[in-house]
Write an enzyme that holds these catalytic residues in place. Structure first.
Site, PDB file in Angstrom:
ATOM      1  N   LYS A  35     -21.751 -23.083  -3.571  1.00 40.90           N
ATOM      2  CA  LYS A  35     -21.972 -22.012  -4.137  1.00 40.90           C
ATOM      3  C   LYS A  35     -23.048 -21.969  -5.390  1.00 40.90           C
ATOM      4  O   LYS A  35     -23.559 -23.114  -5.514  1.00 40.90           O
ATOM      5  CB  LYS A  35     -20.535 -21.738  -5.050  1.00 40.90           C
ATOM      6  CG  LYS A  35     -20.073 -23.086  -5.892  1.00 40.90           C
ATOM      7  CD  LYS A  35     -18.687 -22.849  -6.416  1.00 40.90           C
ATOM      8  CE  LYS A  35     -18.286 -24.012  -7.122  1.00 40.90           C
ATOM      9  NZ  LYS A  35     -16.712 -24.065  -7.362  1.00 40.90           N
ATOM     10  N   TYR A 255     -40.408 -25.178 -33.473  1.00 43.03           N
ATOM     11  CA  TYR A 255     -39.772 -24.294 -34.281  1.00 43.03           C
ATOM     12  C   TYR A 255     -38.879 -24.745 -35.319  1.00 43.03           C
ATOM     13  O   TYR A 255     -38.030 -25.882 -34.843  1.00 43.03           O
ATOM     14  CB  TYR A 255     -38.947 -23.355 -33.468  1.00 43.03           C
ATOM     15  CG  TYR A 255     -40.138 -22.400 -32.702  1.00 43.03           C
ATOM     16  CD1 TYR A 255     -40.574 -21.432 -33.122  1.00 43.03           C
ATOM     17  CD2 TYR A 255     -39.957 -22.341 -31.066  1.00 43.03           C
ATOM     18  CE1 TYR A 255     -41.487 -20.513 -32.382  1.00 43.03           C
ATOM     19  CE2 TYR A 255     -40.823 -21.479 -30.350  1.00 43.03           C
ATOM     20  CZ  TYR A 255     -41.681 -20.688 -30.960  1.00 43.03           C
ATOM     21  OH  TYR A 255     -42.391 -19.984 -30.529  1.00 43.03           O
TER      22      TYR A 255
END
Ligand SMILES: *Cc1c(COP(=O)(O)O)cnc(C)c1O
Length: 378
Positions: A35, A255
């Site tokens: 999956k 940042y």
């Protein structure tokens, strides 16, 4: 040259991990769980590595049909079953094995025509996780409904553990007790075990085991490394240093200026950011392998870049190789530093990161650029 980030997929390691799982559960058939695009490794890599598994298990019927179209003939299990009545018709047409976990799915059996084909079914029992599955009291109805349906060729029973990775076996034992009591009247194959249970709960192996995370080389346990379990990294997320900076004491990085140097240091800027799937919340100190040694992340991860400490790696420069996780830098350690699990990191690797399949001897044997808009995956 393209941006240097790529996810190397080690097919031999995936094959090795499958053998390890077989070794743990020698008397069971093994379903390779693929999956989430094979936990981020790509269906193409999964198909090439897990062809010796006894079945494949996934979620999307489109992917299951693609597997049939390229000639995969063993069972394909749809772990969440079908999402509407039409998908049952596709199960008939392509011999897919849906899980039935809810009464709504049983209702969609009405109106199927046996002339359109047969399919095997799995019934999922809720043994205590309370996510998917019929409660034991509802099993008799589900069994009767499915066994009365001429399109259903075979029925097996399954459940899923909530705490198979826990050090104490209490909830696994309790769930198995509920499962065994519920299944006792039915002559059907059984499936319970995920990777953690395959490794540490042999009494749960039964007829089919369902291996996921261990196939990809991550340990299902917080207290044991993949290495100690004999598992090899399926993916190596690699990039390069694309710039360097020399910081003075007091200079800050990135940042938010969340990291400030307290002494002169040299840093490298790596072409990998959260838009590539690297976890944005990974803190300063998260391990990063650079040119032969383990260094660490500093400052905030930005969209396309992150920064690493090069103070102790003077030979590192623009073009130096970086492994964000993989053989040199175990994904479980990165996940732990970032406060998450390897499952999430693998699955999050972005479509813009090229998957490069590599076999043991021939590197970059084949390349598969994953593209979610492209329907043909193989
Ligand atoms: C994902 C999944 C697995 C595989 O679990 P791992 O912990 O990755 O081994 C097994 N069974 C079901 C029903 C699943 O959804």
């Amino acid at each position: 040259m393209t941006r240097p980030i790529k996810a190397l997929i080690h097919l031999q390691h995936l094959r090795h991990n499958l053998l390890q799982m077989r070794h743990c559960a020698p008397n069971s058939q093994i379903m390779a769980v693929i999956k989430a695009d094979a936990y981020g490794h790509g269906l193409h890599a999964a198909l090439r590595s897990f062809d010796s598994a006894d079945a494949l298990a996934l979620l999307n019927i489109e992917d299951a049909i693609s597997l049939r179209q390229i000639g995969y003939v063993k069972p394909i299990i749809l772990l969440e079953g079908v999402f509407d009545a039409e998908e049952l018709r596709l199960c008939q047409a392509h011999q897919l094995t849906p899980v039935f976990h809810h009464a709504s799915q049983l209702a969609w059996l009405n109106g199927l025509s046996v002339r359109q084909g047969h399919f095997p079914a799995l019934i999922k029992i809720n043994t205590g996780m309370n996510r998917l599955g019929f409660n034991p009291a509802a099993l008799a109805h589900a069994w009767a409904t499915l066994s009365a349906q001429p399109c259903v060729s075979d029925i097996a029973l399954m459940s899923h553990f909530a705490c198979a990775d826990a050090e104490d076996a209490q909830t696994v034992t309790a769930q198995m007790r509920v499962f065994d009591a519920a299944c006792a009247p039915y002559p059907a194959a059984q499936s319970l075990a995920n990777s953690a249970a395959i490794i540490q709960h042999p009494s749960s192996h039964r007829d089919w085991v369902r291996a996921g995370i261990a196939l990809y080389g991550s340990s299902p346990f917080a207290h044991q490394t993949a290495d100690s379990l004999g598992l090899l990294a399926g993916m190596s997320l690699q990039s390069q240093i694309i710039a360097t900076q020399n910081l003075q004491a007091g200079d800050c990085v990135g940042y938010g200026a969340s990291f400030c140097a307290d002494h002169p240091m040299r840093i490298g800027i790596v072409a990998c950011g959260y838009a590539d799937g690297y976890p944005r919340h990974a803190p300063t100190g998260t391990p990063v392998w650079v040119q032969g040694q383990i260094s660490c992340l500093i400052g905030r991860v930005s969209m396309d870049m992150l920064c690493v400490d090069l103070s102790d790696i003077p030979q590192a420069d623009v073009g130096s190789p970086v492994e964000l996780w993989g053989q040199q830098n175990p994904i479980d350690r990165v996940a732990q530093a970032a406060g998450t699990i390897a499952y999430e990191l693998m699955c999050a690797v972005a479509p813009r990161v090229q998957r490069v399949l590599c076999d043991s001897t021939i590197q970059e044997l084949a390349t598969h650029r994953s593209n979610p808009k492209q329907n043909k995956i193989f």
